[in-house]
Write an enzyme that holds these catalytic residues in place. Structure first.
Site, short mmCIF file in Angstrom:
data_model
loop_
_atom_site.label_atom_id
_atom_site.label_comp_id
_atom_site.label_asym_id
_atom_site.label_seq_id
_atom_site.Cartn_x
_atom_site.Cartn_y
_atom_site.Cartn_z
N HIS A 162 39.37 32.77 46.33
CA HIS A 162 40.04 33.22 45.11
C HIS A 162 39.48 34.57 44.68
O HIS A 162 40.21 35.52 44.37
CB HIS A 162 39.85 32.18 43.99
CG HIS A 162 40.18 32.67 42.62
ND1 HIS A 162 39.34 33.51 41.90
CD2 HIS A 162 41.26 32.47 41.82
CE1 HIS A 162 39.89 33.80 40.74
NE2 HIS A 162 41.05 33.17 40.66
N ASN A 163 38.17 34.68 44.67
CA ASN A 163 37.55 35.93 44.22
C ASN A 163 37.80 37.08 45.19
O ASN A 163 37.96 38.23 44.77
CB ASN A 163 36.04 35.73 44.00
CG ASN A 163 35.76 35.07 42.67
OD1 ASN A 163 36.57 34.28 42.19
ND2 ASN A 163 34.64 35.38 42.06
N GLU A 205 41.08 38.22 44.36
CA GLU A 205 40.94 38.92 43.06
C GLU A 205 40.50 40.38 43.29
O GLU A 205 41.09 41.32 42.74
CB GLU A 205 39.92 38.14 42.22
CG GLU A 205 39.48 38.77 40.92
CD GLU A 205 38.33 37.96 40.28
OE1 GLU A 205 38.53 36.77 40.02
OE2 GLU A 205 37.26 38.55 40.04
N SER A 228 37.61 29.12 37.22
CA SER A 228 38.10 30.49 37.02
C SER A 228 38.86 30.62 35.72
O SER A 228 39.52 29.68 35.28
CB SER A 228 39.02 30.91 38.17
OG SER A 228 39.52 32.20 37.92
N LYS A 274 37.01 28.77 45.70
CA LYS A 274 36.74 29.74 44.62
C LYS A 274 36.30 31.09 45.21
O LYS A 274 36.67 32.15 44.68
CB LYS A 274 35.66 29.20 43.68
CG LYS A 274 35.26 30.17 42.55
CD LYS A 274 36.44 30.50 41.65
CE LYS A 274 36.23 31.38 40.46
NZ LYS A 274 35.24 32.35 40.37
C1 6PG Z 1 36.91 34.14 37.61
C2 6PG Z 1 36.14 35.37 38.02
C3 6PG Z 1 34.70 35.21 37.69
C4 6PG Z 1 33.93 36.51 37.64
C5 6PG Z 1 33.83 37.21 38.95
C6 6PG Z 1 33.60 38.69 38.81
O1 6PG Z 1 37.54 33.59 38.48
O2 6PG Z 1 36.88 33.77 36.44
O3 6PG Z 1 36.29 35.58 39.39
O4 6PG Z 1 34.19 34.25 38.56
O5 6PG Z 1 34.50 37.34 36.69
O6 6PG Z 1 32.72 36.67 39.61
O7 6PG Z 1 33.16 39.13 40.01
P1 6PG Z 1 32.46 40.51 40.24
O8 6PG Z 1 31.42 40.69 39.17
O9 6PG Z 1 31.86 40.38 41.58
O10 6PG Z 1 33.55 41.52 40.15
#
Ligand code: 6PG
Length: 471
Positions: A188-189, A192, A131, A185
């Site tokens: 984490h998302n 996010e 990430s 991960k």
């Molecule tokens: C990270 C982000 C990366 C990506 C996401 C965006 O941790 O660096 O999470 O993995 O930017 O996958 O996700 P979406 O396109 O689903 O919003």
């Protein structure tokens, strides 16, 4: 001849793959990258720091033949079939003991399948979450490795060298068996998505109080300090100042209100449902991106239903401070839901995730890095098996301090008709979680009434069924 060989290979020289490899080279490792696209292979070499050992090739065979044994190879290709395709082409080229890392956002069940599949070939397959976006990859990402511990030992020095550092500790740690890296991960998302949804709701609330882009910049900049410091608030503050070279306006005002997604938030919600762990703010964030996509219908509905004309507080400074506390309160709920998921999943999927380490690696480099993670890290170091962060005293103290303003914001958002589904989900989760006696005794009674599903009693053990009287 080992010295003329390369120590690490990368498959896929898109910006993430290239930046991770250049980061590794900057830390003294000799690296080689493969991409079918000649331009990308060339770009790798031309963007390398002078004096580092970096090579770009357009033949997978060539890359593999130039790697030290055991070979350490990472792929950064789109999730899904491309990962399987790369594995197939690697199979005849690798030997027992070699290590293949999938550094992309693969679904954890795919990773588990691949771990099993590659066992017969003798080489190790690891799912590793990365990430931090393009910049993070180049200067210090957060790295979430899982899988075979023996294989991890071979890549640990490199991953530690390139990762972000917080208080001298690298933002990488072994996070458990099987697909644990990709699982962490994924969560984490999910977090996010949830925090991004909350920040966007706070933006709408503050706009309704009359703040313009310059003022929004100032507010988020001020919030991004002390206990509330976070990467997402930092970039939010920047966003309000960005000018658009096409229209001359602020860029934020010409961006369409439809958010896309690649699916990792949805995976987190789906998995939370399967796991039977409430992740309601993540669910809401996923659904709100979906609602945003219905732009045409929303335009029609806006004509049918007028916005209530009850404004939020006339005391703008008071309102800003209330929204600030509400955002902090709701953000804590997002982490609590995500960590509760990891707590349950660790056992349910036999991953043995060290929860303090999962939080430790999120403290720097990743998208959800924030000062709060320092508090959570302490909480989990004290009690690694804590089922929910809300049960920790230090966390509870913050929540209790912010609770009043959280409620004040919800009341005002509801009265003003402002969409605040994430905030509402956060408060509802909290209120349900801290309620000793929920009204679900009635749900049980209903289930038994129409379906003889039985119920348990508060005064004696066992399962009971009643022939309910129809009055
Ligand atoms: C990270 C982000 C990366 C990506 C996401 C965006 O941790 O660096 O999470 O993995 O930017 O996958 O996700 P979406 O396109 O689903 O919003």
């Amino acid at each position: 001849m080992a010295n003329s060989l390369y120590e690490f290979g990368m498959i896929g020289l898109g910006v993430m793959g290239r930046n991770l490899l250049l980061n590794m080279a900057d830390h003294g490792f000799a690296v080689i990258g493969f991409d079918k696209d000649t331009e990308k292979a060339k770009a790798l070499e031309s963007s390398a720091t002078a004096g580092t050992r970096v090579k770009g090739v357009v033949s997978l065979e060539e890359m593999i033949s130039q790697l030290q044994r055991p070979r350490r190879v990472m792929m950064l290709v789109p999730a899904g079939k491309p990962v399987d395709d790369v594995l197939e082409s690697l199979k005849p080229l690798l030997e027992p003991g070699d290590i293949v890392i999938d550094g992309g956002n693969s679904h954890f069940t795919d990773t588990l399948r691949r771990v099993e599949y590659t066992k017969t070939s003798g080489f190790h397959f690891m799912g590793v979450g990365v990430s931090g976006g393009e910049q993070g990859a180049r200067t210090g990402p957060s790295i979430m490795p899982g899988g075979d511990q023996e294989a991890y030992a071979h890549v640990k020095p490199m991953l530690e060298a390139i990762s972000a550092k917080v208080e001298g500790e690298p933002c990488v740690a072994y996070l458990g068996k099987g697909a644990a890296g990709h699982y962490v991960k994924m969560v984490h998302n999910g977090i996010e998505y949830a925090i991004m949804q909350l920040i966007s709701e706070s933006y709408r609330l503050l706009q309704s109080a009359g703040l313009n882009n310059d003022q929004l910049h100032e507010v988020y900049k001020n919030w991004n300090s002390g206990d509330m410091q976070s990467f997402l608030l930092e970039i939010t503050a920047d966003i309000f100042l960005q000018n658009d070279d096409k229209s001359g306006q602020r860029l934020i005002d010409v961006i369409l209100d439809k958010a896309g997604s690649k699916g990792t938030g949805k995976w987190t919600s789906q998995e939370a449902m399967d796991l039977a762990v409430p992740a309601t703010i993540i669910d809401t964030a996923v659904s709100m991106r979906t609602v945003s996509a219905y732009k045409d219908e929303r335009v029609l509905a806006a004509k049918v239903y007028a916005e209530p004309k009850i404004p939020v507080s006339a005391d703008t400074q008071l309102f800003i401070s209330q929204v600030k506390d509400a955002l902090q309160f709701a953000t804590i709920m997002c982490y609590a839901q995500g960590m509760a998921m990891l707590h349950t999943a660790s056992e349910a999927h036999d991953m043995q995730i060290p929860l303090p380490d999962a939080v430790k690696v999120w403290r720097g480099g990743c998208i959800i890095r924030s000062a709060l993670l320092g508090t959570f890290y302490k909480a989990l170091k004290e009690t690694p098996e804590l089922p929910n962060l809300l049960l920790n005293k230090a966390v509870a103290d913050i929540v209790k301090e912010k609770e009043h303003n959280m409620r004040a914001v919800i009341v005002q958002a509801a009265q003003a008709g402002l969409p605040a589904a994430g905030f509402m989900a956060a408060l509802s989760y909290f209120d349900a979680y801290r309620t000793e006696k929920l009204p679900t005794n009635l749900v049980q009674a209903q289930r038994d009434y129409f379906g003889a599903h039985t119920y348990q009693r508060i005064d004696m053990p066992g399962s009971f069924h009643t022939t309910w009287l129809h009055h």
